[in-house]
Design a protein around this motif. Structure first.
Motif, short mmCIF file in Angstrom:
data_model
loop_
_atom_site.label_atom_id
_atom_site.label_comp_id
_atom_site.label_asym_id
_atom_site.label_seq_id
_atom_site.Cartn_x
_atom_site.Cartn_y
_atom_site.Cartn_z
N PHE A 1 0.84 -1.20 0.00
CA PHE A 1 0.00 0.00 0.00
C PHE A 1 0.88 1.25 0.00
CE2 PHE A 1 -2.02 3.42 2.40
CZ PHE A 1 -3.23 3.59 1.74
N ARG B 1 -6.76 -1.11 -2.50
CA ARG B 1 -6.27 0.14 -1.92
C ARG B 1 -7.38 0.84 -1.12
NH1 ARG B 1 -1.93 3.25 -2.53
NH2 ARG B 1 -2.31 5.35 -1.79
N SER B 2 -8.57 0.92 -1.72
CA SER B 2 -9.63 1.63 -1.00
C SER B 2 -10.12 0.82 0.20
CB SER B 2 -10.77 2.02 -1.94
OG SER B 2 -11.24 0.89 -2.60
N GLU C 1 -7.62 1.64 2.84
CA GLU C 1 -7.81 3.01 3.34
C GLU C 1 -8.93 3.05 4.37
OE1 GLU C 1 -8.36 5.18 -0.26
OE2 GLU C 1 -6.19 5.57 -0.50
N HIS C 2 -9.98 2.31 4.06
CA HIS C 2 -11.11 2.24 4.98
C HIS C 2 -10.68 1.61 6.31
CE1 HIS C 2 -15.17 1.82 6.46
NE2 HIS C 2 -14.94 0.53 6.69
N VAL D 1 -7.72 1.50 7.65
CA VAL D 1 -6.84 2.41 8.39
C VAL D 1 -7.67 3.42 9.17
CG1 VAL D 1 -5.13 4.25 8.14
CG2 VAL D 1 -4.86 2.13 6.87
N GLU D 2 -8.77 3.86 8.54
CA GLU D 2 -9.61 4.85 9.22
C GLU D 2 -10.40 4.25 10.38
OE1 GLU D 2 -12.00 6.57 6.16
OE2 GLU D 2 -10.20 7.33 5.11
#
Lengths: 171, 267
Positions: free
Chosen positions: B18, B28-29, B32-33, B35-36
């Motif tokens: 990543f 990738r998305s 990202e989710h 990680v949030e």
């Protein structure tokens, strides 16, 4: 065939210093690097007809250098029981330019050079030569998953020592 | 998407991929989710990201430390490959020829060839076969082989020191200078796995000539002469080394030069 040899020769001339740097990363030694580059030049010219026009010549030369290192120089040194030597310190330290930027750059260089060979090779190719994972895998003739696991292990190690350095900096 | 548990913390491989922009857009998305929403993932990602170091800058100075001029000279000295003729015999001589280009310096066992030279040599019991191999190789040399650039004494000094050290000799440019000839390069070759020093010259007519040295414990021998491949050869031995001087100059000149060498190189 002749035209191809000229092309390879011109490419070699252009990439000599990059090949030498890669040889230093692999061998840690200046004199071995000199010899590796020389052997690479000989082998590349010998095999000029095998180079596929339109593909990356620098990648091709790097892969030749790597295979000579792996199959001939390194294996022989191991067989002869010489093992591996400490890095040539003069290749890292550059006292004449001890600015803060250089101290940091040297630190990074030393940390990478201290990684096990398999890890520092992929770190160098991916982050210094900026090859993609696929290109690294092709050059080293290893699966892409192996590239990923070596990079992950190297990153974890570098991150851990970055943390230590940060703490020391604060202290 | 359900709330991720510890079990779904992605591997370091995925997190690093990543960071390196190597994941496809879907993964990738997803990440990202994660990680949030997952602190453990965010923490691990942040830890790994601290290894985002200025790698390029760190390795830049090494490029400037490369011995560029010497590497250029070395490349210019690599002979163009000739078409290879496969032959049933003669591999040891071909190894010699391949090794001529400097593999020996790193001790690579070079069992390949890049020069398709006819190896029609016989093993000669009197130890002359190395001279035969040298003569054969010399017959391929031209003035261009040895380069037409200016003489670099510092480079010659270091080359001679290197080849000398491989043979247990101390060699300097002064010692090996020959009247009427220009000293060019010194390099290591190998014959049958034995180190062979070749010190090259251009004679007064710009023809290549060479002094070759191997270790030989067979004892001292007075100079003798012979002809090989249209060249004159003077050869002699010290208690520890065998020497040959080969070139196209008249025999008397070669003999005179060999006398100089016998005086200056004492072992």
């Amino acid at each position: 065939m002749i035209a191809n040899e000229q092309e390879i020769r011109a490419g070699l001339s252009q990439y000599l210093t990059r090949l030498w740097r890669y040889a230093v990363v692999l061998s840690h030694q200046r004199d071995v690097a000199d010899d590796l580059v020389q052997a690479t030049c000989v082998r590349a010219l010998e095999r000029a007809s095998q180079f596929v026009p339109g593909t990356r010549l620098d990648r091709w030369l790097f892969s030749i250098l790597h295979s000579i290192w792996l199959n001939e120089v390194r294996s022989r040194r191991v067989r002869m029981g010489q093992g591996f030597v400490d890095a040539d310190e003069s290749l890292v330290f550059d006292g004449a330019r001890d600015t803060e930027t250089h101290i940091f750059a040297n630190q990074v260089l030393r940390q990478v050079q201290a990684l096990p060979e398999a890890q520092r090779t992929v770190v160098f190719l991916a982050y210094v030569e900026e090859l993609s994972y696929r290109e690294v895998a092709d050059l080293l003739e290893i699966p892409i998953g192996t590239v990923m696991s070596r990079l992950a292990a190297a990153r974890a190690k570098l991150a851990a020592s970055a943390g230590v350095n940060a703490l020391e900096g604060k202290g | 998407m359900t709330e991720p548990s510890r079990d779904t913390v992605p591997s370091d491989e995925i997190l690093v991929a990543f960071l390196d922009g190597e994941l496809d857009p879907d993964k990738r998305s997803q990440l990202e989710h994660l990680v949030e929403t997952d602190e453990a993932v965010a923490e691990r990602m942040s830890f790994l990201a601290s290894s985002n170091l200025p790698f390029r800058d760190a390795f830049e100075p090494l490029l400037h430390k490369a011995p560029k001029a010497e590497l250029e000279t070395m490349l210019a000295d690599v002979l163009p490959p000739l078409p290879v003729k496969e032959q049933a015999r003669g591999w040891s001589r071909r190894s010699f020829l391949a090794a001529c280009v400097g593999f020996i310096a790193v001790g690579i066992a070079a069992d390949r060839t890049f020069l398709g030279v006819q190896a029609s040599l016989r093993d000669e019991p009197d130890g002359s076969d190395w001279r035969s191999a040298v003569a054969q190789y010399m017959s391929l040399y031209t003035a261009d082989t040895l380069g037409t650039g200016p003489v670099d004494v510092a480079l010659q000094t270091s080359q001679l020191r290197t080849v000398g050290s491989k043979l247990g000799l101390t060699l300097t440019p002064d010692q090996v200078q020959l009247p009427g000839a220009t000293l060019k390069r010194a390099w290591m070759l190998a014959y049958e796995g034995k180190a062979l020093a070749q010190i090259t010259y251009l004679d007064a007519n710009q023809a290549p000539m060479a002094l070759c040295i191997v270790q030989s414990p067979k004892g001292a021998k007075a100079p003798e002469i012979e002809q090989r491949h249209g060249m004159n050869v003077v050869y002699w031995s010290s208690p520890t080394h065998a020497f040959m001087l080969i070139g196209k100059e008249p025999l008397e000149d070669i003999k005179a030069m060999s006398e100089e060498l016998r005086r200056s190189i004492t072992v």
